[in-house]
Design a protein around this motif. Structure first.
Motif, mmCIF file in Angstrom:
data_model
loop_
_atom_site.group_PDB
_atom_site.id
_atom_site.type_symbol
_atom_site.label_atom_id
_atom_site.label_comp_id
_atom_site.label_asym_id
_atom_site.label_seq_id
_atom_site.Cartn_x
_atom_site.Cartn_y
_atom_site.Cartn_z
ATOM 1 N N SER A 108 -2.467 -3.062 -3.033
ATOM 2 C CA SER A 108 -2.269 -1.611 -3.782
ATOM 3 C C SER A 108 -2.590 -0.437 -3.141
ATOM 4 O O SER A 108 -2.099 0.523 -3.703
ATOM 5 C CB SER A 108 -3.125 -1.902 -5.173
ATOM 6 O OG SER A 108 -2.695 -3.059 -5.807
ATOM 7 N N SER A 154 -1.391 -9.290 -7.960
ATOM 8 C CA SER A 154 -1.013 -9.003 -6.424
ATOM 9 C C SER A 154 0.062 -9.644 -6.285
ATOM 10 O O SER A 154 0.981 -8.743 -5.325
ATOM 11 C CB SER A 154 -2.068 -9.970 -5.762
ATOM 12 O OG SER A 154 -3.545 -9.604 -5.980
ATOM 13 N N ILE A 198 2.740 -6.862 -7.672
ATOM 14 C CA ILE A 198 2.696 -5.470 -7.160
ATOM 15 C C ILE A 198 3.201 -5.836 -5.700
ATOM 16 O O ILE A 198 3.972 -4.554 -5.185
ATOM 17 C CB ILE A 198 1.406 -5.125 -7.087
ATOM 18 C CG1 ILE A 198 0.844 -4.667 -8.366
ATOM 19 C CG2 ILE A 198 1.087 -3.751 -6.127
ATOM 20 C CD1 ILE A 198 -0.722 -4.446 -8.571
ATOM 21 N N ARG A 220 5.982 -2.838 -3.502
ATOM 22 C CA ARG A 220 5.279 -1.898 -2.534
ATOM 23 C C ARG A 220 6.130 -1.571 -1.150
ATOM 24 O O ARG A 220 6.985 -2.509 -0.893
ATOM 25 C CB ARG A 220 3.953 -2.551 -1.917
ATOM 26 C CG ARG A 220 2.980 -2.808 -3.001
ATOM 27 C CD ARG A 220 2.244 -1.416 -3.462
ATOM 28 N NE ARG A 220 1.547 -0.759 -1.925
ATOM 29 C CZ ARG A 220 1.032 0.573 -1.795
ATOM 30 N NH1 ARG A 220 1.480 1.306 -2.902
ATOM 31 N NH2 ARG A 220 0.635 0.981 -0.852
#
Length: 286
Positions: free
Chosen positions: A193, A277, A280, A284
């Motif tokens: 993140s 996780s 995300i 990303r």
């Protein structure tokens, strides 16, 4: 699955040759060993001081308490350090590869982002297992050299037997180890993140310490947080109660519902952090 295997092989190859990984594995064992040695030196100094003051060698009213207590305290210190190191290690793993450019090489080899995150999770757990096993083994070995272990006895009355002590220590260690996968998952979530490794490590350690500090202010809600059962600087884990039990204290109150929460509460949190996780990392920019 092929991408996961490729990523895991790369992780293990780097881990075997990385000084940072060696430090993660060795440091908790070194610190817990030093703690045992310092406690032994302190006890020897107190006995020497009593002898010089013509009081004779001071004998504890409760025989065997110092030995077991020192061992459990050293294990608790080692697990506290392992928890912090694993959070930082997991936070560094993905973000560090992004900073170095190694992440792109793995993705070019048709390793999916989710497979890469899964491989890093597995690698962190393997490193954690090695660190825990080494710390416990070294602590037990050094403690056995420094002290003679037996039942805890006061004025000829056995407060707690050796077998019961073993059972309590075993239970305390198991309950203290259960939250570690959730801690690793938290570090991984922060790693995917954040923008870089420095941010990831700072955020992971800061959040972990903040949860540890403020868990006492959360009331009953803290019973559902994994950090409440993890060996930490403000230790409220069952291993802290074990430290008193093996010293012969009879006023330790054990809440069965807290032990049950300790056994199952960290697992849903670990799964939620892992799922977050994996979601995300798909969105990303790498």
């Amino acid at each position: 699955m092929e991408g996961f295997v490729t990523a895991l092989k790369a992780e293990l190859y780097v881990a075997l040759r990385s000084n940072s990984t060696r430090l993660v594995v060795l440091l908790p064992a070194i610190i817990s060993s030093l703690q045992l040695l310092l406690v032994s030196f302190r006890n020897a100094g107190e006995q020497a001081r009593d002898a010089v003051s013509n009081q004779g060698f001071s004998q504890d009213l409760v025989e065997g308490a110092d030995a077991w207590g020192a061992l459990v305290d050293a294990m608790s210190t080692g697990l506290t350090l392992i928890g912090l190191i694993l959070v930082a290690y997991a936070a560094w793993s993905f973000a560090g590869d992004k900073d170095s450019g190694a992440l792109r090489h793995l993705l070019i080899r048709r390793v999916s982002r989710r497979a890469l995150v899964a491989a890093k999770l597995v690698n962190a757990h393997i490193v954690g297992i090695l660190s825990v096993m080494l710390m416990l083994g070294v602590a037990a070995l050094i403690a056995s050299v420094l002290w003679d272990f037996g039942p805890v006895v006061e004025d000829g009355y056995e407060l707690i037997g050796t077998q019961e002590i073993h059972n309590e220590i075993r239970l305390g260690l198991i309950l203290a180890l259960i939250p570690l996968p959730a801690a690793i998952a938290l570090g991984t979530l922060i790693s995917v993140s954040t923008q870089n490794a420095t941010q990831a490590i700072t955020a992971a350690l800061g959040l972990t310490l903040a949860l540890d500090i403020f868990k006492g202010l959360m009331g009953n809600f803290s019973a559902y947080l994994y950090v409440n059962y993890q060996a930490s600087l403000l230790n409220e884990s069952y291993l802290n109660d074990v430290s008193r039990l093996v010293r012969g204290f009879s006023d330790v109150l054990i809440d069965p519902s807290a032990l049950q929460l300790n056994q199952w509460a960290p697992w849903p949190q670990m799964l939620a952090l892992i799922i977050a996780s994996l979601i995300i990392v798909q969105y990303r920019k790498l």
